[in-house]
Motif scaffolding. Structure first.
Motif, mmCIF file in Angstrom:
data_model
loop_
_atom_site.group_PDB
_atom_site.id
_atom_site.type_symbol
_atom_site.label_atom_id
_atom_site.label_comp_id
_atom_site.label_asym_id
_atom_site.label_seq_id
_atom_site.Cartn_x
_atom_site.Cartn_y
_atom_site.Cartn_z
ATOM 1 N N HIS A 3 -10.194 -5.044 -4.028
ATOM 2 C CA HIS A 3 -9.482 -3.975 -4.721
ATOM 3 C C HIS A 3 -10.486 -3.049 -5.406
ATOM 4 C CE1 HIS A 3 -6.767 -1.970 -7.541
ATOM 5 N NE2 HIS A 3 -5.778 -2.377 -6.767
ATOM 6 N N PRO A 4 -10.225 -1.730 -5.429
ATOM 7 C CA PRO A 4 -11.145 -0.801 -6.095
ATOM 8 C C PRO A 4 -11.421 -1.146 -7.558
ATOM 9 C CG PRO A 4 -9.564 0.412 -4.768
ATOM 10 C CD PRO A 4 -9.137 -1.024 -4.735
ATOM 11 N N ALA A 143 -5.675 6.266 -9.341
ATOM 12 C CA ALA A 143 -5.832 4.808 -9.316
ATOM 13 C C ALA A 143 -4.619 4.087 -9.895
ATOM 14 C CB ALA A 143 -7.087 4.402 -10.088
ATOM 15 N N TYR A 144 -3.637 4.850 -10.382
ATOM 16 C CA TYR A 144 -2.424 4.263 -10.959
ATOM 17 C C TYR A 144 -1.195 4.967 -10.411
ATOM 18 C CZ TYR A 144 -5.550 2.155 -14.401
ATOM 19 O OH TYR A 144 -6.545 1.437 -15.004
ATOM 20 N N ASP A 145 -0.091 4.215 -10.340
ATOM 21 C CA ASP A 145 1.222 4.802 -10.103
ATOM 22 C C ASP A 145 1.893 4.990 -11.454
ATOM 23 O OD1 ASP A 145 1.158 5.014 -7.353
ATOM 24 O OD2 ASP A 145 1.995 3.024 -7.013
ATOM 25 N N PHE A 146 2.336 6.206 -11.730
ATOM 26 C CA PHE A 146 3.014 6.530 -12.976
ATOM 27 C C PHE A 146 4.453 6.920 -12.667
ATOM 28 C CE2 PHE A 146 -1.492 7.708 -13.703
ATOM 29 C CZ PHE A 146 -1.765 6.932 -14.807
ATOM 30 N N ASP A 174 -1.237 -0.558 -11.016
ATOM 31 C CA ASP A 174 -2.439 -0.270 -10.238
ATOM 32 C C ASP A 174 -2.053 0.260 -8.869
ATOM 33 O OD1 ASP A 174 -4.856 -1.080 -11.759
ATOM 34 O OD2 ASP A 174 -3.836 -3.020 -11.830
ATOM 35 N N ASN A 175 -2.829 1.207 -8.364
ATOM 36 C CA ASN A 175 -2.637 1.761 -7.027
ATOM 37 C C ASN A 175 -3.957 1.646 -6.250
ATOM 38 O OD1 ASN A 175 -1.583 3.214 -4.821
ATOM 39 N ND2 ASN A 175 -2.375 5.142 -5.639
ATOM 40 N N PRO A 176 -3.999 0.771 -5.219
ATOM 41 C CA PRO A 176 -2.938 -0.069 -4.683
ATOM 42 C C PRO A 176 -2.597 -1.215 -5.632
ATOM 43 C CG PRO A 176 -5.008 -0.556 -3.599
ATOM 44 C CD PRO A 176 -5.262 0.636 -4.458
ATOM 45 N N THR A 227 2.298 -8.038 -9.740
ATOM 46 C CA THR A 227 2.030 -6.636 -9.417
ATOM 47 C C THR A 227 3.140 -5.706 -9.893
ATOM 48 O OG1 THR A 227 3.038 -6.895 -7.236
ATOM 49 C CG2 THR A 227 0.659 -7.267 -7.395
ATOM 50 N N VAL A 228 4.108 -6.236 -10.626
ATOM 51 C CA VAL A 228 5.206 -5.402 -11.133
ATOM 52 C C VAL A 228 4.663 -4.453 -12.198
ATOM 53 C CG1 VAL A 228 7.428 -5.427 -12.326
ATOM 54 C CG2 VAL A 228 6.895 -7.197 -10.639
#
Length: 269
Positions: A3-4, A143-146, A174-176, A227-228
């Motif tokens: 993961h990044p 790098a994040y889902d908002f 986190d994205n992914p 991952t929620v």
């Protein structure tokens, strides 16, 4: 694939209490990495030191100067070891300059009186909220889902006649996707758009100068989140004299408060 986030927080031990890391483009900010990933690296150095005991309780990071792209060294030193609590001093050095300092507290946490006075705000399920693609030239935002419940920043319109509310409620992941742990929780406490931009959406010089995260959640609660997305709440009380405060909360899907934080932010005008 790695993961990044794990690449960005990978540290190589050089000697006792000394580690080397390297910045990555995935978490780049206006200059070098954004503060949350630097904070996570400071915590990572302590957790990688074989002398550490316990789990993270608190970290305060003072961002003395922008970390440039490239390698950096982090030194850690145990300041005091008690029966239950361990204090650490941490410094990040690049090109001979101290650019970040931190104080980290670890502790042996066990069964005790447990009461949560704070209440998780009402919010619709995260999968019913649209993902907000953050605009701007800052790579770390991707790098994040908002997913905003309220207080989404407006990148498309000029400022209105008066200040907008400082409070935002939003889901963060986190994205992914990546399972939540202490390191990613530490970084997420700094993943909110700085309140000065939300209140007055103008691009201009601004930066966090100090970030504190308190890990209120237990280790099993953090792990259970998986991952929620967490639910984040951020607010500010006062703007003026080139600084504003900022307070943060990160909530688990079951209503447990996982982390709280505070921040001091500098802005130019």
């Amino acid at each position: 694939m790695t993961h990044p986030f794990d690449i960005a927080t990978r540290l190589i031990p050089l000697a006792e209490g000394l580690f080397r890391g390297e910045t990555t483009k995935a978490y780049g900010n206006m200059a070098g990495p954004y503060g949350g990933i630097t904070a996570a690296n400071m915590l990572q150095a302590v957790l990688q030191d074989p002398r550490h005991a316990g789990v993270p309780v608190s970290i305060t990071v003072n961002l003395c100067g922008a970390v440039g792209d490239g390698t950096f060294d982090i030194s850690v030193r145990p300041v005091r070891q008690g029966k239950y609590i361990q204090h650490w001093a941490v410094e990040l050095v690049q090109n001979g300059q101290v650019l970040t300092t931190a104080s980290v507290i670890l502790a042996a946490r066990g069964e005790s009186f447990d009461h949560q006075a704070a209440m998780m705000p009402d919010a619709p399920p995260y999968d019913t909220c649209p993902v907000v693609k953050m605009a701007g030239p800052l790579p770390w935002l991707a790098a994040y889902d908002f997913r905003f419940v309220e207080g989404a920043p407006d990148f498309s319109h000029p400022p209105g006649p008066g200040p907008n509310p400082a409070r935002s409620v939003q889901y963060i992941a986190d994205n992914p996707p990546r399972p939540l742990d202490y390191l990613s929780l530490c970084a997420m406490i700094d993943s909110f758009v700085l309140r000065v931009f939300t209140v007055r959406p103008q691009f201009g010089p601004m930066a966090s100068v100090s970030i504190t995260a308190h890990f209120t959640g237990h280790a099993d609660e953090i792990k259970a989140q998986g991952t929620v997305p967490v639910l984040g709440v951020v607010d500010a009380a006062r703007f003026g004299g080139n600084f504003h405060d900022q307070t943060m909360q990160l909530w688990a899907q079951n209503g447990k408060l996982l982390a709280t934080g505070s921040q001091m932010v500098w802005f130019k005008t």
